[in-house]
Design an enzyme around this catalytic site. Sequence first.
Site, PDB file in Angstrom:
ATOM      1  N   GLU A 165       0.828  -1.210   0.000  1.00 50.62           N
ATOM      2  CA  GLU A 165       0.000   0.000   0.000  1.00 50.62           C
ATOM      3  C   GLU A 165       0.862   1.259   0.000  1.00 50.62           C
ATOM      4  OE1 GLU A 165      -2.748  -0.540   3.238  1.00 50.62           O
ATOM      5  OE2 GLU A 165      -3.887  -2.063   2.155  1.00 50.62           O
ATOM      6  N   GLU A 172      -4.306  -8.734  -0.800  1.00 50.65           N
ATOM      7  CA  GLU A 172      -4.899  -8.586   0.531  1.00 50.65           C
ATOM      8  C   GLU A 172      -6.400  -8.491   0.337  1.00 50.65           C
ATOM      9  OE1 GLU A 172      -2.768  -6.001   3.197  1.00 50.65           O
ATOM     10  OE2 GLU A 172      -4.619  -5.345   4.165  1.00 50.65           O
TER      11      GLU A 172
END
Length: 759
Positions: free
Chosen positions: A535, A610
Amino acid sequence: MERSSVLKPVKLVLSFTLLCLLAISQGFEPAACQSSQPERHWSSPPHAGPQLSDRERHLFNDNWLFCQGDPSGSGDRLSYKALESRIKATGSEFTRAQAGAAALDTSRSSKLPAAVGNSSLLQADLSATGYALSNYVDSSWRRLTLPHDWAVEGRFGKNLDGPTGRLKFSGPVWYRKHFRVEKNDSGKKIYLDFDGAMSYSAVWLNGHLLGGWPYGYSSFELDLTPFVKYGQENVIAVRLESPAESSRWYPGAGIYRNVWLSKCGPVHVAHWGTFVRTPEVSREKARVTLTVDLLNEAAANCLVSVKTDVHVLKADGTAGSAIASVSSDNVSLNGHSRRSLLQTVQIDKPLLWDTKSPQMYLAVTNVERKGRQSGGIRTPDRSGKTTPVLNKQATSVLDSYETPFGIRTIKFDPARGFLLNGELVRLNGVCDHHDLGALGSALNVSALSRQLSILKEMGCNAIRTSHNPPAPELLDLCDRMGIVVMDESFDCWVAAKRPGDYHLLFPDWHEKDLRAQIRRDRNHPCVVLWSIGNEIEETSNQTGNVIGSGLAAIVHQEDTSRPVTAACCSTESGYNGFQNVVDVFGYNYKPHEYVRFHKAHPNIALFGSETASCVTSRGAYFFPVSSKMSESEFDFQMNSYDLEYPEWATSPDMEFKGQDEAGCVAGEFVWTGFDYLGEPTPYYDDMKTMPMFTDQQLKAPYEKELRDGGEILPVSFFRKRAERNRQNLAAVTQLLLRYSGSGRLQKRSLLSLSSQMAP
């Protein structure tokens, strides 16, 4: 329903108690009480035979001394900033200028700045502290055994950071260890290996700064040789200081992984100095290549032979007889030089590593030198004269280095998914942080093995090391259990997520950290993906393309046998050019993008890096059922119907739908495999509004607490509920004593008691 929910913790305890008592009454010992032998792991590889060289590797965890805080008056003299120039000299072999270089300057100690060897300067630097000096009196310090997480031993604090578990992990701490190095080790190289120390470590030996490593998840090695006192006591001193607000989850603190003391001769295989690849694999034969990085840290030139034997590793970790060998003769090593060589060997009818049958092999590399010596004394002739037998060739083993590996092929196909040995394997993966819940972050191999066994039993076949390099033992276990791994490096690059996080280190340390991670982990067959970040904010713009390309280039320089990936939470990352930076693209919580991405990039493999992230409490079921988190909180628990998720996440069904519609997704890594300390969504803050209660008798005190103080601290609820549970348990204990009679329960009595306790 309300009564059942409130009594559930009590009933679980009592049910387990009853089962144990019933088993005892029938002459069986409960499984939870049975003893078991600790599992052997391969961080210290199994020997294929007698140790022939000077190489030794010993666990160095016992009899450390611990103290929190710096001495008064030390100020900032021991901070990372004050020691930065010296510590940054550590790991120079992992920079591009040194990677693959043919020669060292002088020896490993040359990596340290000249000032470090200046005793008077060091004493001046440390005159106000003394903790790093060998003559400091540390008899009052706490004695302990590593691995050690000092933060999890502390108290929870209402004013401490919620995302990191309300546990204090920041601030300076010290570790010291007294040890001896025998006189007969003189002439050997002595190294200290840290599997992980959290964080900003600085290490001294006998008052001399050796170096350190700031990233707490990295493994690193320091050369003790220049300052070792042979035949005398030596003192290691380690200072750690994790900054505040340096993590988004509980990071742990201290020397939380294993420490090793290694010894070898001056001519030896370098640290993490072998790389095994299997470029050609079939059921009939496999071509195995082995790159060996050799060091000559002596002044004299030498001529050596390098022989590698390949053994099959048995299920118990022992090595069988050699099944293949390869030798490189007349390898010339100049003094103070480094040299790499490539060896190739063929394995007939190889046993392939996969998730169902994870067969391992062991490569034993011996560095040998031939020389002339006396072959003994002849029998005296008639005159009584004896003559020695000369010029007989004798071989001495200078070093013996062991490398466990597996034989397998991997491929990420954009249309089909992940192929292991040519067969389609869906990634049924989970993300896991490195801590062990209530045990903290201190490495515990049994606890790790337990977690992986439970995950494997429920169908998990893949682990993502969120969001950092893992403990070496985790990869050892995954090798042995047949679990593939996405090996991740960073949670941020240049842009910060928290004020004290890795963005402060990235400019100076990202290359060292990434190369060290790959060299340490590259021989594990379980590792199938290198992740360069999670991220990362920069991936949503062109900055990410530039930085990401540099990181991917580092990975490809170190290892071309595995693809590079990243876990991307920005939709733009899949269309702004960053998708071309990585070899395999990972989306976090974007199942609705799978079809569009594949249509736009049919030649790029895709997976869910994820997924899901439901917020539920195991075994907590309440009515009414709602998909809104604000309507699903009861007794500071979340409904366990897998319907509630944060704004950034999705439900499992939404993820399944996205994968089914795309048809090309290689699989997923669910958030998370096991719960962890920190990131307590949705309980980041104390409660400012009255939650729902299943036990209305408990509601009134909290209404008063909210009215008087403006907030409710959830721990107070659990404290009050625990007191009620203790009272209930005390009453049930009296019943147990009454039913037990002489102390031995009868099956009929237990069943009767169980029926009385039913809701």
